[in-house]
Design an enzyme around this catalytic site. Sequence first.
Site, PDB file in Angstrom:
ATOM      1  N   GLY A  46       0.840  -1.186   0.000  1.00  0.00           N
ATOM      2  CA  GLY A  46       0.000   0.000   0.000  1.00  0.00           C
ATOM      3  C   GLY A  46       0.877   1.239   0.000  1.00  0.00           C
ATOM      4  O   GLY A  46       2.008   1.206   0.487  1.00  0.00           O
ATOM      5  N   GLN A  51       3.226  10.105   0.857  1.00  0.00           N
ATOM      6  CA  GLN A  51       4.515   9.397   0.965  1.00  0.00           C
ATOM      7  C   GLN A  51       5.445   9.704  -0.203  1.00  0.00           C
ATOM      8  O   GLN A  51       6.648   9.472  -0.113  1.00  0.00           O
ATOM      9  CB  GLN A  51       4.291   7.878   1.038  1.00  0.00           C
ATOM     10  N   CYS A  89       5.992   0.074   7.176  1.00  0.00           N
ATOM     11  CA  CYS A  89       5.633   1.179   6.293  1.00  0.00           C
ATOM     12  C   CYS A  89       6.833   1.517   5.419  1.00  0.00           C
ATOM     13  O   CYS A  89       7.963   1.541   5.915  1.00  0.00           O
ATOM     14  CB  CYS A  89       5.239   2.388   7.144  1.00  0.00           C
ATOM     15  N   LEU A  90       6.595   1.799   4.154  1.00  0.00           N
ATOM     16  CA  LEU A  90       7.696   2.153   3.252  1.00  0.00           C
ATOM     17  C   LEU A  90       8.417   3.422   3.714  1.00  0.00           C
ATOM     18  O   LEU A  90       9.572   3.628   3.387  1.00  0.00           O
ATOM     19  CB  LEU A  90       7.163   2.341   1.821  1.00  0.00           C
ATOM     20  N   HIS A 131      -4.279   1.865   7.576  1.00  0.00           N
ATOM     21  CA  HIS A 131      -2.909   2.409   7.580  1.00  0.00           C
ATOM     22  C   HIS A 131      -2.754   3.500   6.515  1.00  0.00           C
ATOM     23  O   HIS A 131      -2.231   4.587   6.791  1.00  0.00           O
ATOM     24  CB  HIS A 131      -1.937   1.244   7.333  1.00  0.00           C
ATOM     25  N   GLU A 132      -3.232   3.204   5.302  1.00  0.00           N
ATOM     26  CA  GLU A 132      -3.037   4.159   4.200  1.00  0.00           C
ATOM     27  C   GLU A 132      -3.906   5.402   4.369  1.00  0.00           C
ATOM     28  O   GLU A 132      -3.465   6.519   4.074  1.00  0.00           O
ATOM     29  CB  GLU A 132      -3.312   3.496   2.845  1.00  0.00           C
ATOM     30  N   HIS A 135      -2.417   7.870   6.642  1.00  0.00           N
ATOM     31  CA  HIS A 135      -1.366   8.694   6.024  1.00  0.00           C
ATOM     32  C   HIS A 135      -1.946  10.006   5.491  1.00  0.00           C
ATOM     33  O   HIS A 135      -1.260  11.034   5.483  1.00  0.00           O
ATOM     34  CB  HIS A 135      -0.729   7.960   4.833  1.00  0.00           C
TER      35      HIS A 135
HETATM   36 NI    NI Z   1       2.712   3.490   5.437  1.00  0.00          NI
END
Ligand code: NI
Length: 163
Positions: A46, A51, A89-90, A131-132, A135
């Site tokens: 995701g 991000q 998380c990335l 989660h997304e 963000h």
């Molecule tokens: Ni994330």
Amino acid sequence: MAKLTILTEEDPQLRKISRPVAEITPRILTLLDDMLETMREADGVGIAAPQVGILRRVVVVEVEPGNVIELINPEIVDKSGSQVGIEGCLSLPGKHGICDRPSYVRVRALDRTGTVREYEGTELLARCFCHEIDHLDGILYSDVADRMLTPEEWEDYVGESEE
Ligand code: NI
């Protein structure tokens, strides 16, 4: 498609509230394509537009390979239950934490054609939606985690799941 740079933890952009998409322009479509490529290249499931430094309410999710879900202006319209599990998380490379999330969520969003659609998620998909979408409001999973894992705990977890 182009690979974008993923911002990491300390970047203030990750803490801002993203703005809704007023009109689905070619730029938004390109953003969706580039986010997918960037996420896949980073082995993520995701990614949210902030991000990659774009403060727009846009998310791409691919929990099941090939099943790409694009969310524009997503909202969680229903949720129930709870599940405790490990998240990463990335934007927080190398880190992991334990988060309690709903076990079911229903998300309403526009797709790339501007059609309102609803998606139901359980297990990892429900976790990923939460989660997304967080963000988009400047929230990282580390803010809501019960606690973060130590590198040793993560090693143990990976070791066990590979056995
Ligand atoms: Ni994330």
